[in-house]
Write a protein that holds these residues in place. Structure first.
Motif, PDB file in Angstrom:
ATOM      1  N   ARG A 176       8.565 -11.660   1.979  1.00 37.92           N
ATOM      2  CA  ARG A 176       7.942 -10.346   1.868  1.00 37.92           C
ATOM      3  C   ARG A 176       6.842 -10.141   2.913  1.00 37.92           C
ATOM      4  N   LYS A 177       6.778  -8.917   3.384  1.00 35.78           N
ATOM      5  CA  LYS A 177       5.704  -8.508   4.276  1.00 35.78           C
ATOM      6  C   LYS A 177       4.949  -7.385   3.593  1.00 35.78           C
ATOM      7  N   GLU A 178       3.625  -7.484   3.587  1.00 33.08           N
ATOM      8  CA  GLU A 178       2.808  -6.503   2.879  1.00 33.08           C
ATOM      9  C   GLU A 178       1.932  -5.742   3.869  1.00 33.08           C
ATOM     10  N   TYR A 179       1.901  -4.425   3.678  1.00 33.40           N
ATOM     11  CA  TYR A 179       1.111  -3.531   4.522  1.00 33.40           C
ATOM     12  C   TYR A 179       0.032  -2.894   3.645  1.00 33.40           C
ATOM     13  N   GLN A 180      -1.194  -2.883   4.123  1.00 30.49           N
ATOM     14  CA  GLN A 180      -2.267  -2.365   3.291  1.00 30.49           C
ATOM     15  C   GLN A 180      -3.324  -1.653   4.127  1.00 30.49           C
ATOM     16  N   LYS A 181      -3.877  -0.578   3.565  1.00 30.95           N
ATOM     17  CA  LYS A 181      -5.013   0.114   4.148  1.00 30.95           C
ATOM     18  C   LYS A 181      -6.029   0.358   3.036  1.00 30.95           C
ATOM     19  N   ILE A 182      -7.251  -0.097   3.235  1.00 27.44           N
ATOM     20  CA  ILE A 182      -8.327   0.117   2.283  1.00 27.44           C
ATOM     21  C   ILE A 182      -9.192   1.269   2.799  1.00 27.44           C
ATOM     22  N   TYR A 183      -9.370   2.290   1.979  1.00 25.83           N
ATOM     23  CA  TYR A 183     -10.160   3.443   2.393  1.00 25.83           C
ATOM     24  C   TYR A 183     -11.641   3.204   2.084  1.00 25.83           C
ATOM     25  N   PRO A 184     -12.543   3.706   2.940  1.00 27.21           N
ATOM     26  CA  PRO A 184     -13.974   3.434   2.752  1.00 27.21           C
ATOM     27  C   PRO A 184     -14.649   4.382   1.774  1.00 27.21           C
ATOM     28  N   PHE A 185     -13.869   4.958   0.879  1.00 21.79           N
ATOM     29  CA  PHE A 185     -14.440   5.836  -0.140  1.00 21.79           C
ATOM     30  C   PHE A 185     -13.595   5.733  -1.407  1.00 21.79           C
ATOM     31  N   ILE A 267     -15.210   5.182 -11.668  1.00 20.77           N
ATOM     32  CA  ILE A 267     -15.039   5.181 -10.219  1.00 20.77           C
ATOM     33  C   ILE A 267     -13.833   4.322  -9.876  1.00 20.77           C
ATOM     34  N   ILE A 268     -12.951   4.859  -9.043  1.00 17.29           N
ATOM     35  CA  ILE A 268     -11.775   4.121  -8.610  1.00 17.29           C
ATOM     36  C   ILE A 268     -11.788   3.996  -7.092  1.00 17.29           C
ATOM     37  N   ALA A 269     -11.381   2.820  -6.596  1.00 17.60           N
ATOM     38  CA  ALA A 269     -11.224   2.616  -5.160  1.00 17.60           C
ATOM     39  C   ALA A 269      -9.898   3.217  -4.710  1.00 17.60           C
ATOM     40  N   MET A 270      -9.723   3.368  -3.412  1.00 16.84           N
ATOM     41  CA  MET A 270      -8.511   3.990  -2.881  1.00 16.84           C
ATOM     42  C   MET A 270      -7.894   3.092  -1.815  1.00 16.84           C
ATOM     43  N   ARG A 271      -6.585   2.909  -1.918  1.00 18.21           N
ATOM     44  CA  ARG A 271      -5.882   2.101  -0.930  1.00 18.21           C
ATOM     45  C   ARG A 271      -4.440   2.566  -0.807  1.00 18.21           C
ATOM     46  N   SER A 272      -3.837   2.194   0.289  1.00 18.97           N
ATOM     47  CA  SER A 272      -2.398   2.350   0.485  1.00 18.97           C
ATOM     48  C   SER A 272      -1.805   0.950   0.605  1.00 18.97           C
ATOM     49  N   PHE A 273      -0.629   0.754   0.004  1.00 20.17           N
ATOM     50  CA  PHE A 273      -0.018  -0.576   0.010  1.00 20.17           C
ATOM     51  C   PHE A 273       1.499  -0.436  -0.058  1.00 20.17           C
ATOM     52  N   VAL A 274       2.201  -1.259   0.720  1.00 21.93           N
ATOM     53  CA  VAL A 274       3.666  -1.283   0.672  1.00 21.93           C
ATOM     54  C   VAL A 274       4.145  -2.722   0.806  1.00 21.93           C
ATOM     55  N   ALA A 289       4.432  -1.846  -8.463  1.00 19.77           N
ATOM     56  CA  ALA A 289       4.683  -3.237  -8.092  1.00 19.77           C
ATOM     57  C   ALA A 289       5.051  -3.353  -6.620  1.00 19.77           C
ATOM     58  N   ALA A 290       5.590  -2.274  -6.060  1.00 20.47           N
ATOM     59  CA  ALA A 290       6.063  -2.291  -4.674  1.00 20.47           C
ATOM     60  C   ALA A 290       5.197  -1.484  -3.728  1.00 20.47           C
ATOM     61  N   HIS A 291       4.488  -0.477  -4.242  1.00 15.79           N
ATOM     62  CA  HIS A 291       3.729   0.396  -3.351  1.00 15.79           C
ATOM     63  C   HIS A 291       2.635   1.131  -4.117  1.00 15.79           C
ATOM     64  N   ILE A 292       1.531   1.360  -3.426  1.00 18.24           N
ATOM     65  CA  ILE A 292       0.391   2.106  -3.961  1.00 18.24           C
ATOM     66  C   ILE A 292       0.075   3.222  -2.970  1.00 18.24           C
ATOM     67  N   VAL A 293      -0.235   4.412  -3.473  1.00 18.34           N
ATOM     68  CA  VAL A 293      -0.670   5.507  -2.614  1.00 18.34           C
ATOM     69  C   VAL A 293      -2.013   6.019  -3.132  1.00 18.34           C
ATOM     70  N   PRO A 294      -2.889   6.490  -2.235  1.00 14.44           N
ATOM     71  CA  PRO A 294      -4.106   7.134  -2.728  1.00 14.44           C
ATOM     72  C   PRO A 294      -3.738   8.373  -3.516  1.00 14.44           C
ATOM     73  N   PRO A 295      -4.517   8.736  -4.529  1.00 14.67           N
ATOM     74  CA  PRO A 295      -4.110   9.822  -5.429  1.00 14.67           C
ATOM     75  C   PRO A 295      -4.146  11.210  -4.796  1.00 14.67           C
ATOM     76  N   THR A 296      -4.678  11.342  -3.590  1.00 13.44           N
ATOM     77  CA  THR A 296      -4.801  12.660  -2.969  1.00 13.44           C
ATOM     78  C   THR A 296      -3.460  13.356  -2.823  1.00 13.44           C
ATOM     79  N   GLY A 297      -2.400  12.617  -2.586  1.00  5.11           N
ATOM     80  CA  GLY A 297      -1.087  13.228  -2.398  1.00  5.11           C
ATOM     81  C   GLY A 297      -0.292  13.413  -3.663  1.00  5.11           C
ATOM     82  N   ALA A 298      -0.793  12.901  -4.805  1.00  2.69           N
ATOM     83  CA  ALA A 298      -0.133  13.053  -6.107  1.00  2.69           C
ATOM     84  C   ALA A 298       1.286  12.495  -6.101  1.00  2.69           C
TER      85      ALA A 298
END
Length: 402
Positions: A176-185, A267-274, A289-298
Motif C-alpha cells: 500500500r501507498k498512502e497519500y496525506q495532506k494535513i491542513y493548518p486549520f 474542534i476537529i482537525a482537517m486532512r486529506s488521505f488516500v 478506511a481507504a480515504h478521508i476528505v476535509p468536510p468542506t466538500g461534503a
C-alpha cells in the motif's frame, strides 16, 4: 461462523454494503466495535448527493429521509459582505442536495438489516484479519470486547472500519501507498437549538476565517468556524463563538444570524488521505478506511456509498457467474472517483479558508476566484456538478453488464 462476506464496521459503508448484498441474495455478517446506541446516537453531519438519495430510495430505505430531510436546490457563497447563490438544481439539470444526518442514515440501515434478519454483532473487540491471500480469509474478534475469541470464515472481507480500524494496516506496507495532506486549520463546530437562519447552506469566506451555516432540523442548527486545530475548546465560551459567527457572516443587506443555546461544541482537525490500492487478496477497503476528505466538500459519506456500490456489483458478478473482472478493478474504479472528490474538497477548502501563510497577493487571488466562480456560468456549473455528485462511472468490462 461462516459467511460469504464478512464486514468490519457498521458505519454507512458497512451497513449499505450489507443491505445491497442482501438484495443480491448474498450473505454477510457485520461486526462493530461500538454498541448500537453509540452508532445511532453519535451526531454527524450529512449532506447527501443526488446519487446517494436515489440509491437509498431505490433500495427501500429512503422513506424517512424523504419525509424528514431538507432538500436544497443550491448553496450560498458569501464574501465581501455579500451572498452569491449557486443554483445547483438549475445548473445540473435538476439535481439537489439533501441535508439528512449520517446517524439518521445509519438508523435506517440498521433497522432494514435487522428487519431482514441480517446479523450485526455489536460491541466487539480485539479484531484481527487473517489469511487474506487465500480463498478463505478469516476475521477474529472478541464479543462484548473482552469475551471469548471467535472467528468468522469468509469468502471475502470488506474493511469498512474507518481510518483507525484494523483493516487498512492488514494490507502489507510493501503493497500500500498512502497519500496525506494535513491542513493548518480546523473547524470548531456547534449544535444550537434555534430555527434556521437561512434556507440553504452558507459557506462564508472572511478576513477572520471561514464560517459555515447548515441545518439539522427545524429546531437544531449546525454551524462551524475556522480555528487553529491545536486550540482548546475551553478557550471558546459561547459568547466568543457567537461573536465570531456574527462577524464572519455579516452582510450589507441586514441579514441576521439567529442565536440559541449551544448544546454541543468541539474542534476537529482537517486532512486529506488516500490509500492505494484499496484491496489486497480477498480484502476490500471502503469509506474512511481507504480515504478521508476535509468536510468542506461534503463528500465523506457519499464516497463511502459509491465505494460499496462498486464492491457490491463486483461481488454479485462473482457469485452469479464466477467472473472476477470487477473485483480485480475495484481499486481502479473507486480511486478514479476518490481523487476527483479529493480535488474538489481541496478546492473548496482552499477557496474558503484563510491560510496562515497567505500574503496580501494570495488573499486577492482567493477573492478573485470567488468572484469568478459566482459570476461565470461555466465555473458555477463545475462547482455545482461536483457538489451535487458526479455520476457513477461503472463500465462494461469483459462482458459484465452494469
Amino acid at each position: 461462523m461462516r459467511t460469504q462476506v464478512g464486514i468490519i464496521g457498521a458505519g454507512p459503508a458497512g451497513l449499505m454494503l450489507s443491505h445491497l448484498l442482501h438484495l443480491y441474495g448474498i450473505e454477510s455478517i457485520i461486526i462493530e466495535s461500538r454498541t448500537r446506541e453509540e452508532i445511532e446516537g453519535t451526531i454527524r453531519a450529512g449532506v447527501l448527493e443526488q446519487g446517494t438519495v436515489d440509491l437509498l430510495n431505490a433500495t427501500g430505505v429512503g422513506e424517512r429521509m424523504m419525509r424528514e430531510g431538507h432538500f436544497h436546490h443550491g448553496i450560498e457563497l458569501r464574501f465581501n459582505g455579500k451572498g452569491h447563490r449557486i443554483d445547483i438544481h438549475e445548473l445540473t439539470g435538476g439535481k439537489n442536495v439533501t441535508i439528512y444526518a449520517q446517524h439518521e442514515v445509519i438508523k435506517d440501515l440498521v433497522a432494514a438489516r435487522l428487519k431482514a434478519g441480517g446479523e450485526i454483532i455489536f460491541n466487539v473487540g480485539d479484531v484481527s484479519l487473517h489469511q487474506l491471500d487465500t480463498p478463505t480469509p478469516k476475521i477474529r474478534f472478541r464479543k462484548d470486547q473482552d469475551g471469548e475469541l471467535q472467528e468468522i470464515t469468509c469468502d471475502f472481507i470488506a474493511g469498512c472500519d474507518g481510518f483507525h480500524g484494523p483493516s487498512r494496516p492488514a494490507i502489507p506496507e510493501t503493497v500500500r501507498k498512502e497519500y496525506q495532506k494535513i491542513y493548518p486549520f480546523g473547524w470548531l463546530g456547534i449544535l444550537t437549538v434555534a430555527p434556521p437562519s437561512a434556507p440553504e447552506l452558507i459557506y462564508a469566506n472572511h478576513e477572520r476565517g471561514f464560517a459555515l451555516v447548515s441545518t439539522r432540523s427545524p429546531e437544531i442548527q449546525r454551524m462551524y468556524i475556522q480555528v487553529d486545530p491545536r486550540d482548546d475548546i475551553a478557550n471558546w465560551p459561547d459568547d466568543r463563538i457567537w461573536e465570531e459567527l456574527h462577524a464572519r457572516l455579516a452582510t450589507h443587506d441586514g441579514w441576521e444570524l439567529i442565536e440559541g443555546p449551544i448544546i454541543q461544541k468541539n474542534i476537529i482537525a482537517m486532512r486529506s488521505f488516500v490509500c492505494d490500492p484499496m484491496q489486497y487478496g480477498r480484502l476490500f477497503l471502503a469509506g474512511d478506511a481507504a480515504h478521508i476528505v476535509p468536510p468542506t466538500g461534503a463528500k465523506g459519506l457519499n464516497l463511502a456509498v459509491a465505494d460499496v456500490q462498486v464492491l457490491a456489483r463486483g461481488l454479485e458478478s462473482f457469485y452469479r457467474s464466477g467472473k472476477t473482472e470487477l473485483l480485480e478493478r475495484y481499486s481502479e474504479i473507486c480511486l478514479r472517483r476518490v481523487w476527483k472528490a479529493e480535488r474538489f474538497s481541496w478546492y473548496m477548502t482552499s477557496l474558503l479558508h484563510r491560510h496562515p501563510d497567505h500574503t496580501p497577493f494570495d488573499r486577492r487571488i482567493q477573492l478573485a476566484e470567488l468572484d469568478y466562480v459566482t459570476s461565470s456560468r461555466a465555473a458555477a456549473t463545475s462547482l455545482a456538478e461536483n457538489y451535487a455528485g458526479l455520476p457513477m462511472e461503472f463500465e462494461t468490462t469483459a462482458g459484465v453488464s452494469l
